[in-house]
Design an enzyme around this catalytic site. Sequence first.
Site, PDB file in Angstrom:
ATOM      1  N   THR A 132       0.734  -1.254   0.099  1.00  0.00           N
ATOM      2  CA  THR A 132      -0.041  -0.069  -0.043  1.00  0.00           C
ATOM      3  C   THR A 132       0.809   1.269  -0.010  1.00  0.00           C
ATOM      4  OG1 THR A 132      -1.640   1.264   1.545  1.00  0.00           O
ATOM      5  CG2 THR A 132      -0.190  -0.221   2.589  1.00  0.00           C
ATOM      6  N   ASP A 133       0.095   2.243  -0.734  1.00  0.00           N
ATOM      7  CA  ASP A 133       0.873   3.646  -0.383  1.00  0.00           C
ATOM      8  C   ASP A 133       1.147   4.206   1.105  1.00  0.00           C
ATOM      9  OD1 ASP A 133      -1.493   4.215  -0.063  1.00  0.00           O
ATOM     10  OD2 ASP A 133      -1.754   5.985  -1.583  1.00  0.00           O
ATOM     11  N   GLU A 134       0.308   3.700   1.965  1.00  0.00           N
ATOM     12  CA  GLU A 134       0.172   4.101   3.239  1.00  0.00           C
ATOM     13  C   GLU A 134       1.463   3.939   4.241  1.00  0.00           C
ATOM     14  OE1 GLU A 134      -3.281   3.412   5.261  1.00  0.00           O
ATOM     15  OE2 GLU A 134      -4.588   2.944   3.569  1.00  0.00           O
ATOM     16  N   TYR A 158      -2.069  -0.636  10.786  1.00  0.00           N
ATOM     17  CA  TYR A 158      -2.232  -1.428   9.646  1.00  0.00           C
ATOM     18  C   TYR A 158      -1.087  -1.077   8.672  1.00  0.00           C
ATOM     19  CZ  TYR A 158      -3.533  -1.815   4.571  1.00  0.00           C
ATOM     20  OH  TYR A 158      -3.321  -1.952   3.323  1.00  0.00           O
ATOM     21  N   LYS A 162       2.167  -3.249   7.145  1.00  0.00           N
ATOM     22  CA  LYS A 162       2.173  -3.692   5.826  1.00  0.00           C
ATOM     23  C   LYS A 162       3.939  -3.238   5.522  1.00  0.00           C
ATOM     24  CE  LYS A 162       0.218  -4.596   2.795  1.00  0.00           C
ATOM     25  NZ  LYS A 162      -0.132  -6.002   2.220  1.00  0.00           N
TER      26      LYS A 162
HETATM   27  P1  NAD Z   1      -9.479  -7.712   1.904  1.00  0.00           P
HETATM   28  O1  NAD Z   1      -9.553  -7.325   3.165  1.00  0.00           O
HETATM   29  O2  NAD Z   1     -10.658  -7.302   1.165  1.00  0.00           O
HETATM   30  O3  NAD Z   1      -9.220  -9.134   1.440  1.00  0.00           O
HETATM   31  C1  NAD Z   1      -8.174  -9.748   2.207  1.00  0.00           C
HETATM   32  C2  NAD Z   1      -8.094 -11.139   1.912  1.00  0.00           C
HETATM   33  O4  NAD Z   1      -7.122 -12.133   2.575  1.00  0.00           O
HETATM   34  C3  NAD Z   1      -9.242 -11.997   2.279  1.00  0.00           C
HETATM   35  O5  NAD Z   1     -10.150 -12.835   1.475  1.00  0.00           O
HETATM   36  C4  NAD Z   1      -9.214 -12.720   3.644  1.00  0.00           C
HETATM   37  O6  NAD Z   1      -9.848 -13.926   3.954  1.00  0.00           O
HETATM   38  C5  NAD Z   1      -7.728 -13.109   3.189  1.00  0.00           C
HETATM   39  N1  NAD Z   1      -6.804 -13.395   4.473  1.00  0.00           N
HETATM   40  C6  NAD Z   1      -6.617 -12.525   5.488  1.00  0.00           C
HETATM   41  N2  NAD Z   1      -5.507 -13.221   6.288  1.00  0.00           N
HETATM   42  C7  NAD Z   1      -5.070 -14.306   5.735  1.00  0.00           C
HETATM   43  C8  NAD Z   1      -4.211 -15.454   6.065  1.00  0.00           C
HETATM   44  N3  NAD Z   1      -3.510 -15.177   7.311  1.00  0.00           N
HETATM   45  N4  NAD Z   1      -4.110 -16.284   5.268  1.00  0.00           N
HETATM   46  C9  NAD Z   1      -4.896 -16.412   4.136  1.00  0.00           C
HETATM   47  N5  NAD Z   1      -5.647 -15.335   3.635  1.00  0.00           N
HETATM   48  C10 NAD Z   1      -5.802 -14.526   4.414  1.00  0.00           C
HETATM   49  O7  NAD Z   1      -8.074  -6.703   1.144  1.00  0.00           O
HETATM   50  P2  NAD Z   1      -8.022  -6.095   0.027  1.00  0.00           P
HETATM   51  O8  NAD Z   1      -8.593  -4.702  -0.187  1.00  0.00           O
HETATM   52  O9  NAD Z   1      -8.462  -7.205  -1.099  1.00  0.00           O
HETATM   53  O10 NAD Z   1      -6.370  -5.772  -0.213  1.00  0.00           O
HETATM   54  C11 NAD Z   1      -5.708  -6.770  -0.820  1.00  0.00           C
HETATM   55  C12 NAD Z   1      -4.245  -6.430  -0.577  1.00  0.00           C
HETATM   56  O11 NAD Z   1      -3.922  -5.013  -1.071  1.00  0.00           O
HETATM   57  C13 NAD Z   1      -4.015  -6.278   1.050  1.00  0.00           C
HETATM   58  O12 NAD Z   1      -2.219  -6.796   1.150  1.00  0.00           O
HETATM   59  C14 NAD Z   1      -3.853  -4.702   1.269  1.00  0.00           C
HETATM   60  O13 NAD Z   1      -2.911  -4.380   2.236  1.00  0.00           O
HETATM   61  C15 NAD Z   1      -3.355  -4.218  -0.264  1.00  0.00           C
HETATM   62  N6  NAD Z   1      -3.985  -2.931  -0.316  1.00  0.00           N
HETATM   63  C16 NAD Z   1      -5.320  -2.673  -0.578  1.00  0.00           C
HETATM   64  C17 NAD Z   1      -5.702  -1.473  -0.954  1.00  0.00           C
HETATM   65  C18 NAD Z   1      -7.178  -1.209  -0.636  1.00  0.00           C
HETATM   66  O14 NAD Z   1      -7.577   0.175  -1.235  1.00  0.00           O
HETATM   67  N7  NAD Z   1      -8.114  -1.929  -0.653  1.00  0.00           N
HETATM   68  C19 NAD Z   1      -4.817  -0.611  -1.140  1.00  0.00           C
HETATM   69  C20 NAD Z   1      -3.604  -0.911  -1.033  1.00  0.00           C
HETATM   70  C21 NAD Z   1      -3.240  -1.911  -0.691  1.00  0.00           C
HETATM   71  P1  TYD Z   2     -10.727   3.921   4.081  1.00  0.00           P
HETATM   72  O1  TYD Z   2     -11.652   3.427   2.981  1.00  0.00           O
HETATM   73  O2  TYD Z   2     -11.161   3.159   5.373  1.00  0.00           O
HETATM   74  O3  TYD Z   2      -9.286   3.480   3.616  1.00  0.00           O
HETATM   75  P2  TYD Z   2      -7.986   4.184   4.139  1.00  0.00           P
HETATM   76  O4  TYD Z   2      -7.966   4.506   5.663  1.00  0.00           O
HETATM   77  O5  TYD Z   2      -6.996   3.019   3.768  1.00  0.00           O
HETATM   78  O6  TYD Z   2      -7.573   5.346   3.380  1.00  0.00           O
HETATM   79  O7  TYD Z   2     -10.881   5.304   4.138  1.00  0.00           O
HETATM   80  C1  TYD Z   2     -10.877   6.189   3.062  1.00  0.00           C
HETATM   81  C2  TYD Z   2     -11.016   7.781   3.679  1.00  0.00           C
HETATM   82  O8  TYD Z   2     -12.398   7.936   4.063  1.00  0.00           O
HETATM   83  C3  TYD Z   2     -10.052   7.932   4.841  1.00  0.00           C
HETATM   84  O9  TYD Z   2      -9.510   9.238   4.923  1.00  0.00           O
HETATM   85  C4  TYD Z   2     -11.020   7.842   5.962  1.00  0.00           C
HETATM   86  C5  TYD Z   2     -12.177   8.265   5.757  1.00  0.00           C
HETATM   87  N1  TYD Z   2     -13.599   7.663   6.020  1.00  0.00           N
HETATM   88  C6  TYD Z   2     -14.865   8.451   6.653  1.00  0.00           C
HETATM   89  O10 TYD Z   2     -14.620   9.603   6.329  1.00  0.00           O
HETATM   90  N2  TYD Z   2     -15.814   7.675   6.959  1.00  0.00           N
HETATM   91  C7  TYD Z   2     -15.812   6.321   6.872  1.00  0.00           C
HETATM   92  O11 TYD Z   2     -16.963   5.794   7.327  1.00  0.00           O
HETATM   93  C8  TYD Z   2     -14.770   5.700   6.434  1.00  0.00           C
HETATM   94  C9  TYD Z   2     -14.920   4.157   6.367  1.00  0.00           C
HETATM   95  C10 TYD Z   2     -13.447   6.435   6.143  1.00  0.00           C
END
Ligand code: NAD
Ligand code: TYD
Length: 352
Positions: A132-134, A158, A162
């Site tokens: 992630t960019d975070e 989180y 990561k």
């Molecule tokens: P998500 O939470 O929707 O899905 C995570 C999946 O991993 C789930 O299916 C869960 O069952 C599985 N999982 C969790 N723990 C596990 C374990 N110990 N062993 C096997 N499987 C396990 O997450 P996502 O949004 O699809 O994110 C996927 C990846 O991308 C993550 O690594 C996250 O850090 C990264 N990411 C997500 C975002 C975003 O905006 N969603 C942004 C940047 C990076």
């Molecule tokens: P989120 O989707 O949780 O992603 P991340 O925290 O990884 O960026 O949140 C996106 C942005 O929206 C973040 O600045 C927090 C804000 N947010 C709200 O204002 N209200 C909400 O109910 C949620 C879930 C997030």
Amino acid sequence: MIIVTGGAGFIGSNFVLDWLAHCDEPVVNLDKLTYAGNLQNLESLKSDQRHTFTRGDIGDSELVSSLLRQHRPRAVVSFAAESHVDRSIHGPGEFIATNIVGTFRLLESVRAYFSELSTAEKQNFRLLHVSTDEVYGTLGPNDPAFREDTAYAPNSPYSASKAASDHLVRAYHHTYGIPVLTTNCSNNYGPYHFPEKLIPLMIHNALAGKPLPVYGDGQQVRDWLYVRDHCSGIRMVLEKGQVGETYNIGGSSERANIDVVNLLCATLDDLKPRAGGKSYSDLITFVADRPGHDRRYAVDTSKIQRELGWRPSETFETGLRKTVEWFLANQGWVKNVTSGAYRDWVKAQYGN
Ligand code: NAD
Ligand code: TYD
């Protein structure tokens, strides 16, 4: 074939669907099916021989090693993680267990597998770690966007977990020669997005006539990446990325949260007007801010654009409209996820 971990989650399931839409290379999908994993996302692959699902933990070395030995993948693409910042604030333990210890154990299993490969297989093998960019921390309004060489400064449990996993992946390349690739992407959105994150939560609440909770002043900025653009970026990094390198992936769509919610409301007003003619934006409610809330993320994607020729195909406006349309057309999926019905199914199927 390839092994995908976390392939029943939001991005992982989109990736599996996207992968099999583009090629016939089989996928073994390893997912623990936490609350975030949902096999309904993969329903269209039910009778597709190219997809095999295994329920399990990336930290289960015996299971992962046996999958590696049995299937002899040419790549592992790892999405498995705990991914929600708010949950990491309430309970960081699972984030340490999966994102750090789980990634470490996965790396150990891959290291053992890699050591047994032939020279040609070694040259071909890749471990792609999705991050992630975070990990880069937070930006001021005029700071330049995150680059691959921006120093890590994670602020939430989180992002810290990561960041730790990214460092381990990097170390396994430098120390043991594992051919790794790391991608650091911005906020994804699109189909199958679990309704705990901003965009799907707002769509769900709006349609239910519930308040739309905006944290703090709503001026926090995120860069938004349509999930299918992210999938194409990962495919490209896997195919052409330079071993040991990291690649930022972003949508070049910085938006303040309040602007995201207002655009969502306007899109819903257009596609599914409320009874009584009011705008969904009337439901916007400012609530207490998230502790340690990062103010701004922005991603410089010039490396992946320059070196691999990738660019996003959606603007935020086109991607958001597609997303709203998908949620409107898939209310059954939302209902299942929010009612916990799919959790009941997992219990019935797997017995715990
Ligand atoms: P998500 O939470 O929707 O899905 C995570 C999946 O991993 C789930 O299916 C869960 O069952 C599985 N999982 C969790 N723990 C596990 C374990 N110990 N062993 C096997 N499987 C396990 O997450 P996502 O949004 O699809 O994110 C996927 C990846 O991308 C993550 O690594 C996250 O850090 C990264 N990411 C997500 C975002 C975003 O905006 N969603 C942004 C940047 C990076
Ligand atoms: P989120 O989707 O949780 O992603 P991340 O925290 O990884 O960026 O949140 C996106 C942005 O929206 C973040 O600045 C927090 C804000 N947010 C709200 O204002 N209200 C909400 O109910 C949620 C879930 C997030």
